[in-house]
Structures are given as C-alpha cells and as structure tokens.
Enzyme design. Structure first.
Site, PDB file in Angstrom:
ATOM      1  N   PRO A  27       0.791  -1.226   0.000  1.00  0.00           N
ATOM      2  CA  PRO A  27       0.000   0.000   0.000  1.00  0.00           C
ATOM      3  C   PRO A  27       0.832   1.289   0.000  1.00  0.00           C
ATOM      4  O   PRO A  27       1.887   1.350   0.624  1.00  0.00           O
ATOM      5  CB  PRO A  27      -0.810  -0.093   1.298  1.00  0.00           C
ATOM      6  CG  PRO A  27      -0.009  -0.982   2.186  1.00  0.00           C
ATOM      7  CD  PRO A  27       0.614  -1.989   1.255  1.00  0.00           C
ATOM      8  N   ASN A  28       0.308   2.248  -0.713  1.00  0.00           N
ATOM      9  CA  ASN A  28       0.856   3.612  -0.800  1.00  0.00           C
ATOM     10  C   ASN A  28       2.112   3.721  -1.664  1.00  0.00           C
ATOM     11  O   ASN A  28       2.601   4.828  -1.889  1.00  0.00           O
ATOM     12  CB  ASN A  28       1.129   4.197   0.605  1.00  0.00           C
ATOM     13  CG  ASN A  28      -0.129   4.247   1.443  1.00  0.00           C
ATOM     14  OD1 ASN A  28      -1.135   4.805   1.010  1.00  0.00           O
ATOM     15  ND2 ASN A  28      -0.107   3.647   2.612  1.00  0.00           N
ATOM     16  N   ARG A  37       5.118  11.134  -2.429  1.00  0.00           N
ATOM     17  CA  ARG A  37       4.892  10.826  -1.027  1.00  0.00           C
ATOM     18  C   ARG A  37       6.170  10.999  -0.204  1.00  0.00           C
ATOM     19  O   ARG A  37       7.158  10.316  -0.450  1.00  0.00           O
ATOM     20  CB  ARG A  37       4.453   9.368  -0.979  1.00  0.00           C
ATOM     21  CG  ARG A  37       4.397   8.760   0.361  1.00  0.00           C
ATOM     22  CD  ARG A  37       4.232   7.264   0.225  1.00  0.00           C
ATOM     23  NE  ARG A  37       4.031   6.709   1.533  1.00  0.00           N
ATOM     24  CZ  ARG A  37       4.345   5.473   1.874  1.00  0.00           C
ATOM     25  NH1 ARG A  37       4.853   4.642   0.987  1.00  0.00           N
ATOM     26  NH2 ARG A  37       4.153   5.057   3.086  1.00  0.00           N
ATOM     27  N   TYR A  84      11.385   8.860   1.015  1.00  0.00           N
ATOM     28  CA  TYR A  84      11.374   7.819  -0.022  1.00  0.00           C
ATOM     29  C   TYR A  84      12.048   8.238  -1.335  1.00  0.00           C
ATOM     30  O   TYR A  84      12.196   7.404  -2.229  1.00  0.00           O
ATOM     31  CB  TYR A  84       9.926   7.396  -0.310  1.00  0.00           C
ATOM     32  CG  TYR A  84       9.246   6.810   0.904  1.00  0.00           C
ATOM     33  CD1 TYR A  84       9.672   5.606   1.446  1.00  0.00           C
ATOM     34  CD2 TYR A  84       8.199   7.480   1.532  1.00  0.00           C
ATOM     35  CE1 TYR A  84       9.074   5.073   2.575  1.00  0.00           C
ATOM     36  CE2 TYR A  84       7.584   6.959   2.665  1.00  0.00           C
ATOM     37  CZ  TYR A  84       8.024   5.760   3.180  1.00  0.00           C
ATOM     38  OH  TYR A  84       7.435   5.225   4.301  1.00  0.00           O
ATOM     39  N   ASN A 143       8.073  -5.580  -1.359  1.00  0.00           N
ATOM     40  CA  ASN A 143       8.048  -4.444  -0.444  1.00  0.00           C
ATOM     41  C   ASN A 143       6.627  -4.420   0.110  1.00  0.00           C
ATOM     42  O   ASN A 143       5.714  -3.925  -0.540  1.00  0.00           O
ATOM     43  CB  ASN A 143       8.386  -3.130  -1.143  1.00  0.00           C
ATOM     44  CG  ASN A 143       8.414  -1.972  -0.144  1.00  0.00           C
ATOM     45  OD1 ASN A 143       7.917  -2.106   0.985  1.00  0.00           O
ATOM     46  ND2 ASN A 143       8.978  -0.846  -0.550  1.00  0.00           N
ATOM     47  N   ALA A 155       3.428  -0.935   4.667  1.00  0.00           N
ATOM     48  CA  ALA A 155       2.928  -0.993   6.055  1.00  0.00           C
ATOM     49  C   ALA A 155       2.400  -2.375   6.431  1.00  0.00           C
ATOM     50  O   ALA A 155       2.407  -2.742   7.612  1.00  0.00           O
ATOM     51  CB  ALA A 155       1.851   0.065   6.263  1.00  0.00           C
ATOM     52  N   GLU A 207      12.711  -9.400   1.202  1.00  0.00           N
ATOM     53  CA  GLU A 207      11.895  -8.240   1.592  1.00  0.00           C
ATOM     54  C   GLU A 207      12.705  -6.971   1.348  1.00  0.00           C
ATOM     55  O   GLU A 207      13.899  -6.927   1.675  1.00  0.00           O
ATOM     56  CB  GLU A 207      11.556  -8.393   3.084  1.00  0.00           C
ATOM     57  CG  GLU A 207      10.715  -7.281   3.660  1.00  0.00           C
ATOM     58  CD  GLU A 207      10.420  -7.537   5.142  1.00  0.00           C
ATOM     59  OE1 GLU A 207      10.717  -8.633   5.668  1.00  0.00           O
ATOM     60  OE2 GLU A 207       9.904  -6.602   5.782  1.00  0.00           O
ATOM     61  N   HIS A 223      12.697  -2.658   1.729  1.00  0.00           N
ATOM     62  CA  HIS A 223      12.125  -1.372   2.152  1.00  0.00           C
ATOM     63  C   HIS A 223      13.041  -0.277   1.631  1.00  0.00           C
ATOM     64  O   HIS A 223      14.271  -0.373   1.782  1.00  0.00           O
ATOM     65  CB  HIS A 223      12.010  -1.276   3.677  1.00  0.00           C
ATOM     66  CG  HIS A 223      11.068  -2.281   4.251  1.00  0.00           C
ATOM     67  ND1 HIS A 223       9.705  -2.096   4.264  1.00  0.00           N
ATOM     68  CD2 HIS A 223      11.306  -3.506   4.784  1.00  0.00           C
ATOM     69  CE1 HIS A 223       9.138  -3.171   4.803  1.00  0.00           C
ATOM     70  NE2 HIS A 223      10.085  -4.039   5.120  1.00  0.00           N
ATOM     71  N   ARG A 232      13.690   4.674  11.900  1.00  0.00           N
ATOM     72  CA  ARG A 232      12.423   5.400  11.960  1.00  0.00           C
ATOM     73  C   ARG A 232      11.651   5.036  13.239  1.00  0.00           C
ATOM     74  O   ARG A 232      12.229   4.535  14.187  1.00  0.00           O
ATOM     75  CB  ARG A 232      11.637   5.129  10.673  1.00  0.00           C
ATOM     76  CG  ARG A 232      12.426   5.578   9.432  1.00  0.00           C
ATOM     77  CD  ARG A 232      11.662   5.340   8.158  1.00  0.00           C
ATOM     78  NE  ARG A 232      10.433   6.137   8.122  1.00  0.00           N
ATOM     79  CZ  ARG A 232       9.435   5.933   7.258  1.00  0.00           C
ATOM     80  NH1 ARG A 232       9.535   4.952   6.369  1.00  0.00           N
ATOM     81  NH2 ARG A 232       8.362   6.684   7.293  1.00  0.00           N
TER      82      ARG A 232
HETATM   83  C1  DQA Z   1       8.377   1.146   3.407  1.00  0.00           C
HETATM   84  C2  DQA Z   1       8.542   1.361   4.903  1.00  0.00           C
HETATM   85  C3  DQA Z   1       7.228   1.141   5.630  1.00  0.00           C
HETATM   86  O1  DQA Z   1       7.399   1.379   7.034  1.00  0.00           O
HETATM   87  C4  DQA Z   1       6.165   2.074   5.122  1.00  0.00           C
HETATM   88  O2  DQA Z   1       4.927   1.790   5.738  1.00  0.00           O
HETATM   89  C5  DQA Z   1       6.054   2.099   3.651  1.00  0.00           C
HETATM   90  C6  DQA Z   1       7.261   1.992   2.835  1.00  0.00           C
HETATM   91  C7  DQA Z   1       9.671   1.464   2.637  1.00  0.00           C
HETATM   92  O3  DQA Z   1       9.759   1.050   1.471  1.00  0.00           O
HETATM   93  O4  DQA Z   1      10.545   2.132   3.162  1.00  0.00           O
HETATM   94  O5  DQA Z   1       4.973   2.287   3.118  1.00  0.00           O
HETATM   95  O6  DQA Z   1       8.066  -0.235   3.163  1.00  0.00           O
END
Ligand code: DQA
Length: 152
Positions: free
Chosen positions: A13-14, A21, A26, A77, A80, A101, A103, A110
């Site tokens: 998500p997102n 964003r 990011y 990835n 959240a 995985e 990120h 963080r």
């Molecule tokens: C993320 C890190 C997560 O904590 C966050 O919720 C994201 C992006 C990253 O790519 O740094 O949406 O996965």
C-alpha cells in the site's frame, strides 16, 4: 530452450504514491521508475519479472498464492502490511518460495513501530535503507539464490 526463472516483484500500500509521497523519506523516484529499474535488472540477469502494486491486503495475499506454481522467487516491499499483517506472513510461508523483503527507507532509523516486520520471518534476507536501488540488489540476490538452488 531453457525457460528463464520468473521473479514476482510485489509492492504494498501507498507505494503507488512514490515520488509524491514524503520525498525526504522515499526519494523522488516514482513506482514507474522502480519498475524500469527492475525491468533493466531483469534483462541484465536474464530472468523474467512480474511487477505489481496493490493497496489491498487481500489482493496482496492472493498474489502471493498465485506465485506458488508459477514463480521461482518473490521480492516484496510489503510497505505498512509488513508491520501489521500475519495473513501476509502466512501466505509467504505457504508458498514455499524464496522471499526477499525490500524497504526503500531504513525502517530501523524510523519510528519504533516500523522496526518489526512479520514478513521478515518468511524472508531469506531483508534490504532496507538503500533507496529504490534496493530492488535491483534484491533481484540480483534472488537470481543468485535461484541459480544456486538449480545447481544442487
Ligand atoms: C516502506 C517502509 C514502511 O514502514 C512504510 O509503511 C512504507 C514503505 C519502505 O519502502 O521504506 O509504506 O516499506
């Protein structure tokens, strides 16, 4: 002709908002840019990729299931959902494929709630904090893992 391995690259998500964003966290690359990075890495590595993003937890779980009889590895990835979703962890464990995985940000620098991810329990390795280049590194590592497995 030998079939190229397929690596599925899943985004949670997102991540469709990348570039707009929180660029200070990011960066400025968009999800399309990330897909291009992955396509180029896959060409270099001679693997196939299937790159996807969803905001839905259930859809992400279903996509993981789909990998079972079709892919040789998963780069994910989970965004959240990595921090919250036992369902996603269970799906990753169920498909019995190598998982890496990714990120983009360094989740350990963080907020505390980002330090733990359920997905990590299913992952061979985790790449975080290296920006979008983490995806290319993950594809490289996944290709090595798949080839090592094939060598055995
Ligand atoms: C993320 C890190 C997560 O904590 C966050 O919720 C994201 C992006 C990253 O790519 O740094 O949406 O996965």
């Amino acid at each position: 002709m030998i079939k190229r391995p397929l690596i599925v690259v899943l985004n949670g998500p997102n991540l469709n908002m990348l570039g707009m964003r929180q660029p200070e966290v990011y960066g400025r690359a968009t999800l399309d840019d990330v897909e291009q990075i992955c396509i180029q890495a896959a060409e270099r590595l001679d693997v196939g990729i299937d790159f996807r993003q969803t905001n839905g937890e259930g859809e992400l779980v279903s996509w993981v299931h789909e990998c079972r009889n079709r892919a040789q590895g998963i780069v994910i990835n989970p965004a959240a959902y990595g921090h919250t979703s036992i369902a996603l962890l269970d799906a990753l464990l169920a498909v019995e494929l190598p998982v890496i995985e990714v990120h983009i940000s360094n989740i350990h620098r963080r907020e505390d709630f980002r330090h733990h991810t359920y997905c990590s329990r299913a992952a061979a390795g985790v790449i975080c904090g290296l920006g979008v280049r983490g995806y290319a590194l993950a594809l490289q590592a996944m290709t090595d893992m798949i080839l090592d497995e094939n060598d055995r």
